[in-house]
Motif scaffolding. Sequence first.
Motif, PDB file in Angstrom:
ATOM      1  N   LYS A  83       6.840  -6.355 -15.309  1.00 34.09           N
ATOM      2  CA  LYS A  83       5.742  -5.888 -14.813  1.00 34.09           C
ATOM      3  C   LYS A  83       5.648  -6.172 -13.360  1.00 34.09           C
ATOM      4  O   LYS A  83       5.318  -7.622 -13.271  1.00 34.09           O
ATOM      5  N   VAL A  84       5.618  -5.670 -12.446  1.00 30.87           N
ATOM      6  CA  VAL A  84       5.516  -5.987 -11.141  1.00 30.87           C
ATOM      7  C   VAL A  84       4.705  -5.231 -10.262  1.00 30.87           C
ATOM      8  O   VAL A  84       4.670  -3.976 -10.439  1.00 30.87           O
ATOM      9  N   ALA A  85       3.935  -6.031  -9.283  1.00 32.50           N
ATOM     10  CA  ALA A  85       2.727  -5.259  -8.587  1.00 32.50           C
ATOM     11  C   ALA A  85       3.398  -5.887  -7.040  1.00 32.50           C
ATOM     12  O   ALA A  85       3.774  -6.799  -6.964  1.00 32.50           O
ATOM     13  N   SER A  86       2.965  -4.850  -6.025  1.00 38.18           N
ATOM     14  CA  SER A  86       3.298  -5.406  -4.799  1.00 38.18           C
ATOM     15  C   SER A  86       2.205  -4.965  -3.922  1.00 38.18           C
ATOM     16  O   SER A  86       1.287  -4.168  -4.030  1.00 38.18           O
ATOM     17  N   ILE A  87       2.199  -5.879  -2.999  1.00 39.30           N
ATOM     18  CA  ILE A  87       1.002  -5.714  -1.940  1.00 39.30           C
ATOM     19  C   ILE A  87       1.470  -5.790  -0.546  1.00 39.30           C
ATOM     20  O   ILE A  87       2.293  -6.598   0.052  1.00 39.30           O
ATOM     21  N   ASP A  88       1.046  -4.491   0.223  1.00 35.18           N
ATOM     22  CA  ASP A  88       1.506  -4.396   1.742  1.00 35.18           C
ATOM     23  C   ASP A  88       0.489  -4.914   2.551  1.00 35.18           C
ATOM     24  O   ASP A  88      -0.563  -4.400   2.651  1.00 35.18           O
ATOM     25  N   THR A  89       0.656  -6.181   3.208  1.00 35.66           N
ATOM     26  CA  THR A  89      -0.466  -6.537   4.267  1.00 35.66           C
ATOM     27  C   THR A  89       0.017  -6.323   5.715  1.00 35.66           C
ATOM     28  O   THR A  89      -0.811  -6.808   6.612  1.00 35.66           O
ATOM     29  N   ASP A  90       1.129  -5.496   5.992  1.00 33.89           N
ATOM     30  CA  ASP A  90       1.322  -5.074   7.068  1.00 33.89           C
ATOM     31  C   ASP A  90       0.324  -3.824   7.537  1.00 33.89           C
ATOM     32  O   ASP A  90       0.963  -2.772   7.346  1.00 33.89           O
ATOM     33  N   LEU A  91      -0.667  -3.918   7.978  1.00 27.33           N
ATOM     34  CA  LEU A  91      -1.676  -3.021   8.138  1.00 27.33           C
ATOM     35  C   LEU A  91      -1.319  -1.738   8.918  1.00 27.33           C
ATOM     36  O   LEU A  91      -1.270  -0.603   8.741  1.00 27.33           O
ATOM     37  N   PRO A 111       7.330  -0.359  -8.876  1.00 25.97           N
ATOM     38  CA  PRO A 111       6.090  -1.356  -8.901  1.00 25.97           C
ATOM     39  C   PRO A 111       4.649  -0.690  -8.857  1.00 25.97           C
ATOM     40  O   PRO A 111       4.470   0.442  -8.635  1.00 25.97           O
ATOM     41  N   CYS A 112       3.719  -1.669  -9.321  1.00 24.07           N
ATOM     42  CA  CYS A 112       2.209  -0.920  -9.149  1.00 24.07           C
ATOM     43  C   CYS A 112       1.879  -1.642  -7.665  1.00 24.07           C
ATOM     44  O   CYS A 112       1.770  -2.621  -7.391  1.00 24.07           O
ATOM     45  N   HIS A 113       1.772  -0.584  -7.007  1.00 26.65           N
ATOM     46  CA  HIS A 113       1.815  -0.986  -5.207  1.00 26.65           C
ATOM     47  C   HIS A 113       0.405  -0.667  -4.847  1.00 26.65           C
ATOM     48  O   HIS A 113      -0.483   0.015  -5.003  1.00 26.65           O
ATOM     49  N   PHE A 114      -0.158  -1.678  -3.957  1.00 31.21           N
ATOM     50  CA  PHE A 114      -1.407  -1.720  -3.307  1.00 31.21           C
ATOM     51  C   PHE A 114      -1.167  -1.941  -2.048  1.00 31.21           C
ATOM     52  O   PHE A 114      -0.150  -2.782  -1.661  1.00 31.21           O
ATOM     53  N   TYR A 115      -1.889  -1.150  -1.066  1.00 32.36           N
ATOM     54  CA  TYR A 115      -1.772  -1.663   0.236  1.00 32.36           C
ATOM     55  C   TYR A 115      -3.325  -1.752   0.744  1.00 32.36           C
ATOM     56  O   TYR A 115      -4.200  -1.070   0.516  1.00 32.36           O
ATOM     57  N   LEU A 116      -3.215  -2.051   2.095  1.00 35.06           N
ATOM     58  CA  LEU A 116      -4.623  -2.392   2.757  1.00 35.06           C
ATOM     59  C   LEU A 116      -4.517  -1.248   4.014  1.00 35.06           C
ATOM     60  O   LEU A 116      -3.603  -1.164   4.682  1.00 35.06           O
ATOM     61  N   THR A 117      -5.563  -0.329   4.031  1.00 33.54           N
ATOM     62  CA  THR A 117      -5.423   0.601   5.305  1.00 33.54           C
ATOM     63  C   THR A 117      -5.567   0.277   6.545  1.00 33.54           C
ATOM     64  O   THR A 117      -6.452  -0.743   6.630  1.00 33.54           O
ATOM     65  N   THR A 118      -5.309   1.189   7.391  1.00 36.18           N
ATOM     66  CA  THR A 118      -5.391   0.836   8.894  1.00 36.18           C
ATOM     67  C   THR A 118      -7.019   1.165   9.155  1.00 36.18           C
ATOM     68  O   THR A 118      -7.394   0.382  10.229  1.00 36.18           O
ATOM     69  N   LEU A 174     -11.602  -9.646   2.248  1.00 34.69           N
ATOM     70  CA  LEU A 174     -12.110  -9.254   0.831  1.00 34.69           C
ATOM     71  C   LEU A 174     -11.335  -8.338   0.161  1.00 34.69           C
ATOM     72  O   LEU A 174     -11.231  -8.440  -1.039  1.00 34.69           O
ATOM     73  N   LEU A 175     -11.009  -7.378   0.845  1.00 30.10           N
ATOM     74  CA  LEU A 175     -10.290  -6.364   0.098  1.00 30.10           C
ATOM     75  C   LEU A 175      -9.053  -6.762  -0.396  1.00 30.10           C
ATOM     76  O   LEU A 175      -8.567  -6.664  -1.625  1.00 30.10           O
ATOM     77  N   PHE A 176      -8.355  -7.784   0.179  1.00 27.22           N
ATOM     78  CA  PHE A 176      -7.025  -8.336  -0.070  1.00 27.22           C
ATOM     79  C   PHE A 176      -7.277  -9.102  -1.336  1.00 27.22           C
ATOM     80  O   PHE A 176      -6.469  -8.948  -2.395  1.00 27.22           O
ATOM     81  N   GLU A 177      -8.307  -9.977  -1.284  1.00 33.91           N
ATOM     82  CA  GLU A 177      -8.494 -10.767  -2.654  1.00 33.91           C
ATOM     83  C   GLU A 177      -8.938  -9.858  -3.883  1.00 33.91           C
ATOM     84  O   GLU A 177      -8.322 -10.114  -5.159  1.00 33.91           O
ATOM     85  N   GLN A 178      -9.695  -8.443  -3.436  1.00 32.87           N
ATOM     86  CA  GLN A 178      -9.758  -7.717  -4.778  1.00 32.87           C
ATOM     87  C   GLN A 178      -8.510  -7.173  -5.282  1.00 32.87           C
ATOM     88  O   GLN A 178      -8.206  -6.938  -6.360  1.00 32.87           O
ATOM     89  N   LYS A 179      -7.846  -6.785  -4.303  1.00 29.37           N
ATOM     90  CA  LYS A 179      -6.484  -6.050  -4.928  1.00 29.37           C
ATOM     91  C   LYS A 179      -5.564  -7.260  -5.434  1.00 29.37           C
ATOM     92  O   LYS A 179      -4.978  -6.941  -6.469  1.00 29.37           O
ATOM     93  N   LEU A 180      -5.654  -8.315  -4.859  1.00 28.16           N
ATOM     94  CA  LEU A 180      -4.668  -9.481  -5.693  1.00 28.16           C
ATOM     95  C   LEU A 180      -5.172  -9.556  -6.984  1.00 28.16           C
ATOM     96  O   LEU A 180      -4.568  -9.826  -7.955  1.00 28.16           O
TER      97      LEU A 180
END
Length: 260
Positions: free
Chosen positions: A33-41, A68-75, A86-92
């Motif tokens: 089970k894989v999650a991905s997070i994109d922090t390149d806003l 994957p289950c993907h998360f990203y932070l919006t621009t 804060l948002l990053f820590e919630q998504k993590l």
Amino acid sequence: MSRIFVIGNEKGGAGKTTCAMHLISALLDQGYKVASIDTDLRQLSLTNYIKNRELYNQKNPDKLVPQPCHFYLTTKGENDEDANLLLFEQKLCDARNLAEYIVIDTPGYHSLLSKLAHSYADTIITPINDSFMDLDVMAKINPDDLSIISPSIYSQMVWEQKMQRAARDQSSIEWIVMRNRLSQIDAVNKRNVGYVLEKLAKRISFKIAPGFSERVVFRELFLYGLTLLDLTTANLGKPLALSHVAARQELRDFLTCLGI
Ligand SMILES: Nc1ncnc2c1ncn2[C@@H]1O[C@H](COP(=O)(O)OP(=O)(O)OP(=O)(O)O)[C@@H](O)[C@H]1O
Ligand SMILES: [Mg+2]
């Protein structure tokens, strides 16, 4: 406990997103089970890669590739750094609840968000182009004898995040550097970069992983959302070439070095 990979290098265009997507695909391929997070806003390249993969799946329902289950932070919050942290820590936290492995892609520039992401890594993977200009963010090199004058900005940032991590939960961060876009011919520059990296690895403690050669296939796959590992099952519309097989072997050697 999820294992967290952070793919980072302050130098742009080193191959972070390419490496992140191939790592995600390899882990999915093995049934994790894989999650991905994109922090390149700004670029959201990993997010767009995964969107292309979704479009591929919609067009090829008989040859689906895993997602994957993907998360990203919006621009939208680009200029509000505190909100982003804060948002990053919630998504993590959400990612940790549902995945065995988390792969975080970071931007090719210095930001508080990128620093924070690095501090949560179990393993930092740094792809680096085989060029002294790219090596400059890791160390200052004496051109006369290729000796190391001092670690540079990115290496110092990784060192600081190792300290942050130890202070937060007494854990350590493993650091792996992989050479990307390696020339397929034996050039003096390639040998010299290899020589300096070996010395630097001992001095500032990182492991060198087998890297990827310069290959057209890496540039073509983004549009389809596919990776080298999908090529036997997915429909790329053309037969598997020898260079694809060689590239896949390089990828397998890299994954073995990560213990996957
Ligand atoms: N091994 C390779 N062979 C050929 N092209 C490659 C290889 N690795 C990456 N590329 C190409 O190099 C470019 C930069 O790669 P990528 O976007 O993955 O780097 P990045 O470090 O994520 O960049 P950024 O810092 O802008 O986020 C892309 O066009 C990608 O297709
Ligand atoms: Mg990128």
